[in-house]
Design a protein around this motif. Structure first.
Motif, mmCIF file in Angstrom:
data_model
loop_
_atom_site.group_PDB
_atom_site.id
_atom_site.type_symbol
_atom_site.label_atom_id
_atom_site.label_comp_id
_atom_site.label_asym_id
_atom_site.label_seq_id
_atom_site.Cartn_x
_atom_site.Cartn_y
_atom_site.Cartn_z
ATOM 1 N N VAL A 2 18.573 54.667 37.178
ATOM 2 C CA VAL A 2 19.235 53.382 37.053
ATOM 3 C C VAL A 2 20.618 53.491 37.674
ATOM 4 O O VAL A 2 21.351 54.440 37.414
ATOM 5 C CB VAL A 2 19.333 52.942 35.586
ATOM 6 N N GLN A 3 20.969 52.500 38.476
ATOM 7 C CA GLN A 3 22.291 52.424 39.069
ATOM 8 C C GLN A 3 23.031 51.217 38.500
ATOM 9 O O GLN A 3 22.450 50.134 38.356
ATOM 10 C CB GLN A 3 22.214 52.319 40.592
ATOM 11 N N LEU A 4 24.297 51.402 38.180
ATOM 12 C CA LEU A 4 25.113 50.367 37.580
ATOM 13 C C LEU A 4 26.409 50.246 38.365
ATOM 14 O O LEU A 4 27.098 51.239 38.578
ATOM 15 C CB LEU A 4 25.419 50.701 36.118
ATOM 16 N N VAL A 5 26.737 49.027 38.780
ATOM 17 C CA VAL A 5 27.938 48.778 39.559
ATOM 18 C C VAL A 5 28.736 47.672 38.889
ATOM 19 O O VAL A 5 28.283 46.524 38.819
ATOM 20 C CB VAL A 5 27.610 48.394 41.008
ATOM 21 N N GLU A 6 29.924 48.024 38.406
ATOM 22 C CA GLU A 6 30.816 47.071 37.759
ATOM 23 C C GLU A 6 31.858 46.567 38.749
ATOM 24 O O GLU A 6 32.281 47.303 39.641
ATOM 25 C CB GLU A 6 31.521 47.718 36.565
ATOM 26 N N SER A 7 32.294 45.326 38.559
ATOM 27 C CA SER A 7 33.322 44.751 39.404
ATOM 28 C C SER A 7 34.052 43.657 38.641
ATOM 29 O O SER A 7 33.593 43.203 37.597
ATOM 30 C CB SER A 7 32.727 44.186 40.701
ATOM 31 N N GLY A 8 35.182 43.229 39.172
ATOM 32 C CA GLY A 8 35.916 42.107 38.613
ATOM 33 C C GLY A 8 37.176 42.462 37.858
ATOM 34 O O GLY A 8 37.903 41.562 37.426
ATOM 35 N N GLY A 9 37.457 43.738 37.677
ATOM 36 C CA GLY A 9 38.661 44.135 36.970
ATOM 37 C C GLY A 9 39.909 43.873 37.790
ATOM 38 O O GLY A 9 39.847 43.504 38.965
ATOM 39 N N GLY A 10 41.058 44.055 37.155
ATOM 40 C CA GLY A 10 42.321 43.838 37.826
ATOM 41 C C GLY A 10 43.467 43.830 36.854
ATOM 42 O O GLY A 10 43.327 44.193 35.688
#
Length: 121
Positions: A2-10
């Protein structure tokens, strides 16, 4: 598997909002629930939200009323809308399948790179 990619932080000021996204791929057919987790410097990783495919949702008291988890099964994507952010929300945020406390803290559990959320005073 399983691959998990998070985004949207800042970086955001206290009281502001951010929306995080998590894209899952690979052998995910058996996943029945997804969660968002966070780890602040010097602190243990903790659950901040969880959602099942049937739509059951649960939050800890620390974020309840401020964070909203949602998912799109067709896109294999989970979201975390964070409102009224506080400095204590500063952490690296991760997504993963729904996990018990032992697996959250286990060094053998797979985690993606996460996305940094920084809330200034």
């Amino acid at each position: 598997q399983v691959q998990l990619v998070e985004s949207g932080g800042g970086l955001v000021q206290a009281g502001g909002s951010l929306r995080l996204s998590c894209a899952a791929s690979g052998n995910i057919f058996r996943i029945n629930g997804m969660g968002w987790y966070r780890q602040a410097p010097g602190k243990q990783r903790e659950l901040v939200a969880v959602i099942s495919r049937s739509g059951y949702i649960q939050y800890p008291d620390s974020v309840k009323g401020r964070f909203t988890i949602s998912g799109d099964n067709t896109k294999n994507t989970v979201y975390l809308q964070m409102n009224s952010l506080k400095p204590e929300d500063t952490a690296v945020y991760y997504c993963n399948r729904a996990l018990g406390r032992s697996d959250i803290l286990s060094p053998t559990t797979y985690w993606g790179q996460g996305t940094q959320v920084t809330v200034s005073s």
